[in-house]
Design a protein around this motif. Structure first.
Motif, PDB file in Angstrom:
ATOM      1  N   UNK A  11      11.958  -6.320  -4.093  1.00 17.25           N
ATOM      2  CA  UNK A  11      11.889  -7.235  -3.168  1.00 17.25           C
ATOM      3  C   UNK A  11      11.233  -7.259  -1.758  1.00 17.25           C
ATOM      4  N   UNK A  12       9.983  -5.984  -2.361  1.00 22.00           N
ATOM      5  CA  UNK A  12       8.963  -5.642  -1.428  1.00 22.00           C
ATOM      6  C   UNK A  12       7.606  -6.037  -1.949  1.00 22.00           C
ATOM      7  N   UNK A  13       6.868  -6.855  -0.929  1.00 23.47           N
ATOM      8  CA  UNK A  13       5.427  -6.971  -1.546  1.00 23.47           C
ATOM      9  C   UNK A  13       4.306  -6.881  -0.561  1.00 23.47           C
ATOM     10  N   UNK A  14       3.141  -6.140  -1.238  1.00 25.81           N
ATOM     11  CA  UNK A  14       2.151  -6.275  -0.261  1.00 25.81           C
ATOM     12  C   UNK A  14       1.440  -7.937  -0.440  1.00 25.81           C
ATOM     13  N   UNK A  15       1.410  -8.554   0.647  1.00 24.17           N
ATOM     14  CA  UNK A  15       0.947  -9.627   0.627  1.00 24.17           C
ATOM     15  C   UNK A  15      -0.514  -9.735   1.054  1.00 24.17           C
ATOM     16  N   UNK A  16      -1.376 -10.178   0.346  1.00 29.66           N
ATOM     17  CA  UNK A  16      -2.825 -10.249   0.715  1.00 29.66           C
ATOM     18  C   UNK A  16      -3.145 -11.764   0.974  1.00 29.66           C
TER      19      UNK A  16
ATOM     20  N   UNK B  55      -8.319 -12.359   4.759  1.00 27.70           N
ATOM     21  CA  UNK B  55      -7.839 -12.558   6.051  1.00 27.70           C
ATOM     22  C   UNK B  55      -7.261 -11.423   6.447  1.00 27.70           C
ATOM     23  N   UNK B  56      -6.182 -10.774   5.805  1.00 24.85           N
ATOM     24  CA  UNK B  56      -5.614  -9.585   5.974  1.00 24.85           C
ATOM     25  C   UNK B  56      -4.365  -9.130   5.245  1.00 24.85           C
ATOM     26  N   UNK B  57      -3.644  -8.501   5.294  1.00 22.44           N
ATOM     27  CA  UNK B  57      -2.456  -8.122   4.554  1.00 22.44           C
ATOM     28  C   UNK B  57      -1.176  -7.869   5.303  1.00 22.44           C
ATOM     29  N   UNK B  58      -0.183  -8.050   4.786  1.00 21.20           N
ATOM     30  CA  UNK B  58       1.242  -8.014   5.472  1.00 21.20           C
ATOM     31  C   UNK B  58       2.038  -7.328   4.374  1.00 21.20           C
ATOM     32  N   UNK B  59       2.854  -6.259   4.839  1.00 21.01           N
ATOM     33  CA  UNK B  59       3.992  -5.882   3.867  1.00 21.01           C
ATOM     34  C   UNK B  59       5.087  -6.709   3.968  1.00 21.01           C
ATOM     35  N   UNK B  60       5.443  -7.656   3.050  1.00 19.61           N
ATOM     36  CA  UNK B  60       6.744  -8.508   3.100  1.00 19.61           C
ATOM     37  C   UNK B  60       7.778  -7.623   2.471  1.00 19.61           C
ATOM     38  N   UNK B  61       8.579  -7.173   3.438  1.00 18.94           N
ATOM     39  CA  UNK B  61       9.941  -6.494   3.080  1.00 18.94           C
ATOM     40  C   UNK B  61      11.086  -7.439   3.290  1.00 18.94           C
ATOM     41  N   UNK B  62      11.423  -7.864   1.985  1.00 17.80           N
ATOM     42  CA  UNK B  62      12.497  -8.903   2.103  1.00 17.80           C
ATOM     43  C   UNK B  62      13.956  -8.309   2.511  1.00 17.80           C
ATOM     44  N   UNK B  63      14.206  -7.277   1.789  1.00 15.52           N
ATOM     45  CA  UNK B  63      15.415  -6.729   2.360  1.00 15.52           C
ATOM     46  C   UNK B  63      15.535  -6.323   3.815  1.00 15.52           C
ATOM     47  N   UNK B  64      14.480  -5.932   4.462  1.00 16.51           N
ATOM     48  CA  UNK B  64      14.385  -5.686   5.982  1.00 16.51           C
ATOM     49  C   UNK B  64      14.514  -6.816   6.673  1.00 16.51           C
ATOM     50  N   UNK B  65      13.876  -8.050   6.220  1.00 17.70           N
ATOM     51  CA  UNK B  65      13.604  -9.334   6.969  1.00 17.70           C
ATOM     52  C   UNK B  65      15.017  -9.895   6.986  1.00 17.70           C
TER      53      UNK B  65
ATOM     54  N   UNK C   5      18.953  -7.390   3.499  1.00 21.70           N
ATOM     55  CA  UNK C   5      19.515  -7.460   1.936  1.00 21.70           C
ATOM     56  C   UNK C   5      19.611  -5.756   1.462  1.00 21.70           C
ATOM     57  N   UNK C   6      19.831  -5.648   0.326  1.00 26.34           N
ATOM     58  CA  UNK C   6      20.200  -4.459  -0.279  1.00 26.34           C
ATOM     59  C   UNK C   6      18.530  -4.308  -0.807  1.00 26.34           C
ATOM     60  N   UNK C   7      18.073  -3.072  -0.936  1.00 28.11           N
ATOM     61  CA  UNK C   7      16.838  -2.578  -1.419  1.00 28.11           C
ATOM     62  C   UNK C   7      16.978  -2.402  -3.014  1.00 28.11           C
ATOM     63  N   UNK C   8      16.114  -2.953  -4.135  1.00 29.32           N
ATOM     64  CA  UNK C   8      16.164  -2.652  -5.327  1.00 29.32           C
ATOM     65  C   UNK C   8      14.816  -1.991  -5.885  1.00 29.32           C
TER      66      UNK C   8
END
Length: 110
Positions: A76-81, A91-101, A104-107
């Motif tokens: 549930x966590x991605x490095x978005x390029x 353009x850049x990157x962003x850590x998309x942390x869906x549990x934090x956003x 949710x529970x992390x998996x």
């Protein structure tokens, strides 16, 4: 290689609903791996990238940006390029942390 970590606001500026899932049809327009390899570990906040796997690719409806979601050791966590489709550059990157956003529970990756 120089990288550009985007703030949440900068990331949101590249996002426009509804994002189009182009995972099945996306053609590689740029080799993202030199950029990904240059992302500093602090930007991953303790997560590890997993074997250069692109899990999803999304395009904004105005065809300005591609969001390439690279897998980490948490499903549930991605490095978005983010690729700029006009200049064909990262353009850049962003850590998309869906549990934090979304609180949710992390998996861990299986």
């Amino acid at each position: 290689m120089e990288t550009n970590k985007l703030s949440h606001e900068q990331y949101q500026a590249t996002f426009q609903a509804p994002m189009l899932d182009v995972t099945a049809t996306a053609e590689p327009i740029l080799d993202i791996w030199p950029y990904v390899d240059s992302v500093v570990p602090n930007d991953l906040e303790g997560y590890q990238l997993t074997d250069r796997i692109v899990r999803h690719v999304y395009q904004d409806p105005k065809r300005r940006f591609l969001h390439v979601l690279v897998s980490t050791n948490d499903i549930n966590v991605f490095l978005v390029v983010i690729l700029n489709l006009k200049s064909i550059k990262v353009h850049g990157h962003y850590l998309l942390d869906l549990p934090k956003l979304y609180n949710l529970q992390s998996a861990p990756e299986k």
